[in-house]
Motif scaffolding. Structure first.
Motif, PDB file in Angstrom:
ATOM      1  N   MET A   1     -33.971  47.841  33.176  1.00 47.75           N
ATOM      2  CA  MET A   1     -33.330  47.641  31.884  1.00 47.75           C
ATOM      3  C   MET A   1     -32.164  46.644  32.006  1.00 47.75           C
ATOM      4  N   ASN A   2     -31.546  46.601  33.197  1.00 44.35           N
ATOM      5  CA  ASN A   2     -30.369  45.736  33.345  1.00 44.35           C
ATOM      6  C   ASN A   2     -30.691  44.251  33.327  1.00 44.35           C
ATOM      7  N   ASP A   3     -31.988  43.897  33.294  1.00 48.30           N
ATOM      8  CA  ASP A   3     -32.343  42.486  33.173  1.00 48.30           C
ATOM      9  C   ASP A   3     -32.350  42.020  31.716  1.00 48.30           C
ATOM     10  N   ILE A   4     -32.260  42.959  30.760  1.00 50.14           N
ATOM     11  CA  ILE A   4     -32.306  42.581  29.343  1.00 50.14           C
ATOM     12  C   ILE A   4     -31.081  43.020  28.547  1.00 50.14           C
ATOM     13  N   ILE A   5     -30.157  43.718  29.208  1.00 48.28           N
ATOM     14  CA  ILE A   5     -28.911  44.112  28.530  1.00 48.28           C
ATOM     15  C   ILE A   5     -27.759  43.915  29.506  1.00 48.28           C
ATOM     16  N   ASN A   6     -26.631  43.455  28.979  1.00 46.21           N
ATOM     17  CA  ASN A   6     -25.432  43.273  29.798  1.00 46.21           C
ATOM     18  C   ASN A   6     -24.208  43.625  28.953  1.00 46.21           C
ATOM     19  N   LYS A   7     -23.031  43.515  29.546  1.00 38.44           N
ATOM     20  CA  LYS A   7     -21.802  43.945  28.862  1.00 38.44           C
ATOM     21  C   LYS A   7     -21.554  43.195  27.550  1.00 38.44           C
ATOM     22  N   ASP A   8     -22.066  41.981  27.436  1.00 41.51           N
ATOM     23  CA  ASP A   8     -21.861  41.205  26.214  1.00 41.51           C
ATOM     24  C   ASP A   8     -22.823  41.605  25.097  1.00 41.51           C
ATOM     25  N   LEU A   9     -23.748  42.511  25.400  1.00 45.32           N
ATOM     26  CA  LEU A   9     -24.707  42.983  24.405  1.00 45.32           C
ATOM     27  C   LEU A   9     -24.442  44.440  24.009  1.00 45.32           C
ATOM     28  N   VAL A  10     -23.267  44.945  24.376  1.00 45.63           N
ATOM     29  CA  VAL A  10     -22.897  46.326  24.068  1.00 45.63           C
ATOM     30  C   VAL A  10     -21.597  46.332  23.279  1.00 45.63           C
ATOM     31  N   VAL A  11     -21.593  47.109  22.196  1.00 47.37           N
ATOM     32  CA  VAL A  11     -20.379  47.247  21.379  1.00 47.37           C
ATOM     33  C   VAL A  11     -20.115  48.730  21.172  1.00 47.37           C
ATOM     34  N   LEU A  12     -18.896  49.152  21.478  1.00 47.51           N
ATOM     35  CA  LEU A  12     -18.483  50.522  21.196  1.00 47.51           C
ATOM     36  C   LEU A  12     -17.656  50.524  19.917  1.00 47.51           C
ATOM     37  N   ASP A  13     -17.915  51.506  19.068  1.00 50.30           N
ATOM     38  CA  ASP A  13     -17.173  51.667  17.815  1.00 50.30           C
ATOM     39  C   ASP A  13     -17.331  50.472  16.878  1.00 50.30           C
ATOM     40  N   LEU A  14     -18.560  50.020  16.715  1.00 53.07           N
ATOM     41  CA  LEU A  14     -18.869  48.927  15.790  1.00 53.07           C
ATOM     42  C   LEU A  14     -18.628  49.382  14.359  1.00 53.07           C
ATOM     43  N   GLU A  15     -17.932  48.569  13.607  1.00 51.19           N
ATOM     44  CA  GLU A  15     -17.711  48.857  12.191  1.00 51.19           C
ATOM     45  C   GLU A  15     -18.777  48.162  11.372  1.00 51.19           C
ATOM     46  N   ALA A  16     -19.501  48.968  10.573  1.00 53.27           N
ATOM     47  CA  ALA A  16     -20.534  48.435   9.689  1.00 53.27           C
ATOM     48  C   ALA A  16     -20.776  49.451   8.583  1.00 53.27           C
ATOM     49  N   SER A  17     -21.159  48.949   7.412  1.00 55.82           N
ATOM     50  CA  SER A  17     -21.362  49.846   6.272  1.00 55.82           C
ATOM     51  C   SER A  17     -22.832  49.979   5.878  1.00 55.82           C
TER      52      SER A  17
ATOM     53  N   ALA B   1     -18.956  57.966  26.373  1.00 59.19           N
ATOM     54  CA  ALA B   1     -18.561  56.794  27.172  1.00 59.19           C
ATOM     55  C   ALA B   1     -17.254  56.208  26.650  1.00 59.19           C
ATOM     56  N   SER B   2     -16.345  55.942  27.570  1.00 54.41           N
ATOM     57  CA  SER B   2     -15.056  55.370  27.169  1.00 54.41           C
ATOM     58  C   SER B   2     -15.022  53.863  27.364  1.00 54.41           C
ATOM     59  N   ASN B   3     -16.066  53.322  28.019  1.00 48.94           N
ATOM     60  CA  ASN B   3     -16.122  51.870  28.200  1.00 48.94           C
ATOM     61  C   ASN B   3     -17.578  51.413  28.305  1.00 48.94           C
ATOM     62  N   ILE B   4     -17.763  50.113  28.217  1.00 47.77           N
ATOM     63  CA  ILE B   4     -19.100  49.518  28.223  1.00 47.77           C
ATOM     64  C   ILE B   4     -19.824  49.772  29.542  1.00 47.77           C
ATOM     65  N   GLU B   5     -19.094  49.761  30.653  1.00 48.65           N
ATOM     66  CA  GLU B   5     -19.721  49.970  31.958  1.00 48.65           C
ATOM     67  C   GLU B   5     -20.408  51.330  32.021  1.00 48.65           C
ATOM     68  N   GLU B   6     -19.824  52.348  31.400  1.00 47.46           N
ATOM     69  CA  GLU B   6     -20.438  53.680  31.403  1.00 47.46           C
ATOM     70  C   GLU B   6     -21.751  53.682  30.616  1.00 47.46           C
ATOM     71  N   ILE B   7     -21.816  52.893  29.555  1.00 48.27           N
ATOM     72  CA  ILE B   7     -23.068  52.767  28.783  1.00 48.27           C
ATOM     73  C   ILE B   7     -24.127  52.085  29.653  1.00 48.27           C
ATOM     74  N   LEU B   8     -23.743  51.008  30.311  1.00 43.11           N
ATOM     75  CA  LEU B   8     -24.695  50.274  31.161  1.00 43.11           C
ATOM     76  C   LEU B   8     -25.197  51.145  32.310  1.00 43.11           C
ATOM     77  N   GLU B   9     -24.300  51.945  32.899  1.00 42.59           N
ATOM     78  CA  GLU B   9     -24.706  52.854  33.964  1.00 42.59           C
ATOM     79  C   GLU B   9     -25.718  53.881  33.450  1.00 42.59           C
ATOM     80  N   ALA B  10     -25.461  54.416  32.264  1.00 41.41           N
ATOM     81  CA  ALA B  10     -26.375  55.405  31.677  1.00 41.41           C
ATOM     82  C   ALA B  10     -27.757  54.777  31.438  1.00 41.41           C
ATOM     83  N   LEU B  11     -27.775  53.546  30.968  1.00 41.29           N
ATOM     84  CA  LEU B  11     -29.042  52.865  30.712  1.00 41.29           C
ATOM     85  C   LEU B  11     -29.783  52.547  32.009  1.00 41.29           C
ATOM     86  N   ASP B  12     -29.045  52.303  33.061  1.00 38.75           N
ATOM     87  CA  ASP B  12     -29.640  51.909  34.329  1.00 38.75           C
ATOM     88  C   ASP B  12     -30.120  53.103  35.159  1.00 38.75           C
ATOM     89  N   SER B  13     -29.605  54.292  34.860  1.00 37.95           N
ATOM     90  CA  SER B  13     -29.959  55.470  35.673  1.00 37.95           C
ATOM     91  C   SER B  13     -31.325  56.021  35.314  1.00 37.95           C
TER      92      SER B  13
END
Length: 145
Positions: A1-17, A133-145
């Motif tokens: 999965m880490n070949d198609i997602i990286n830290k620049d493709l993850v947003v925490l607390d995105l505001e959208a309506s 997750a408190s940061n993007i790295e924790e999201i990436l780790e979860a996706l990679d595990s």
């Protein structure tokens, strides 16, 4: 999965309506990674897919996706929304994975990504990691595990 997602493709607390706003914002992230040939063409295809059948899958998760000639190379963008967004008549979501796949990879690659995400989402431990997750790295780790 880490070949198609990286830290620049993850947003925490995105505001959208709206789901349209979520899809546009995540598509912009994919475009900034130079994964799209035609931003508007890709977004249009994702919206058309949503009209056919909303991609909310339960567990507060949606997996909108586009298989299109507008996509240069496969990518996944993820957002944890600041507030739930109504995705369909029946469901609101808080977690969104947007998949972009070139048309030529529509069969195998697209299904492979969907299957990987679906297996993870079925696990409560994974969903808890997305929530806490408190940061993007924790999201990436979860996706990679």
């Amino acid at each position: 999965m880490n070949d198609i997602i990286n830290k620049d493709l993850v947003v925490l607390d995105l505001e959208a309506s709206s789901k349209e706003e979520v899809i546009r914002k995540l598509s912009k992230l994919i475009e900034k990674q130079d994964k799209l040939i035609d931003f508007d063409g890709y977004v249009k295809q994702v919206f058309e897919r949503e009209e056919d059948f909303p991609t909310s899958i339960g567990f507060d998760v949606a997996i909108p996706h586009g298989k299109s000639d507008s996509v240069k190379s496969a990518a996944v963008a993820f957002a944890r929304l600041k507030k739930e967004v109504k995705w369909s008549e029946e469901e609101s979501v808080k977690y969104v994975f947007l998949i972009a796949v070139p048309e030529k990879e529509a069969g195998d690659r697209h299904l492979q990504i969907l299957a990987q995400l679906s297996r993870k989402i079925m696990r409560e431990e994974f969903r808890t990691k997305l929530q806490e997750a408190s940061n993007i790295e924790e999201i990436l780790e979860a996706l990679d595990s």
